[in-house]
Scaffold this active site. Sequence first.
Site, PDB file in Angstrom:
ATOM      1  CB  THR A  96      -0.919   0.015   1.228  1.00 49.08           C
ATOM      2  OG1 THR A  96      -1.773  -1.124   1.187  1.00 49.08           O
ATOM      3  CG2 THR A  96      -1.775   1.275   1.251  1.00 49.08           C
ATOM      4  CE  LYS A 171      -5.353  -1.214   2.182  1.00 48.66           C
ATOM      5  NZ  LYS A 171      -4.067  -1.918   2.150  1.00 48.66           N
ATOM      6  CE  LYS A 246       1.575   2.548   4.387  1.00 46.73           C
ATOM      7  NZ  LYS A 246       2.043   1.336   3.670  1.00 46.73           N
TER       8      LYS A 246
END
Length: 308
Positions: A96, A171, A246
């Site tokens: 990701t 995502k 994050k």
Amino acid sequence: MTNIAFIGLGNMGIPMSRRLIEAGHRVAGYDLTAAARASFAAQGGRAAAVLGEAVADAECVITMLPTGKHVRAVYEAEGGILASAPRDALLIDSSTIDIESARAVSGAATAAGFAMVDAPVSGAVPAAAGGRLTFMVGGSAEAYARARPLLDPMGANFFHVGEAGSGQALKICNNMLAGMTMVALSETIALGEKLGLDHQTLYDVIVKSSGNCWALEKYCPVPGPVPTSPANHGYAPGFALPMMLKDMRLAQQAAGSVHAATPLAGAAVALYQMAAAGGYAEKDFSAVFQLIAGRDGQPQAGATPVSG
């Protein structure tokens, strides 16, 4: 049976690679840490001492790495994947990362003659171990068709969502919502406590009402109602709080690049930052409840309501 190289043998990489091995594929693995390589070898994989060795005869290379910087280095550096893998190998990045890096690596791969998809996943470590991940795949239809059977042992849901970088975009949107929802749920449960409601009652009613959500039903952030949730295991990370932070920051970066207003997400980022700095950096992201409820940084043993 396919020769697969799996690069990045961390919390997600180990169970994902195990699923591939159990499906009968020949899997070579590489990670910077010796302990990760040893863990991979113990589950039946061939651990490589250097990256080039892992990918030298690969028909497919899968990467699962922390950030865009790591992904670009592994693919583009001297001796990296683009320089060392066979040109007919399919490249799949399940990290990701930021959309810009995903598109840059895909562009470099295409220029070097490779087919590549970005295929980030939804689902924490238990889903990876059980082969229940959701894959969001960006890239050409042809590359997705090649990737789909190789992803099958690791996942339960597969979506081709658009061109290169689209998997990362989706995502980021998904995790932004998951992060905000956990904050909202934590505020709700903390309020319920102070109003004298116990956790089980809150769960039983809301899960059957308009406030129900994945964070409550599957990942309830207090001990008791959902036995498999991290809250019942000392907030041991299924999806670590720093990783959610994050991803929330990636969402803010993406929002800024297209001038999208995300004020609720911005507030959630601030709370995850506070939690990470306040004793929860080694915990699951659902431990943000502890911060919101005024806990002291140590998981609570039970679900006794707090008087208010």
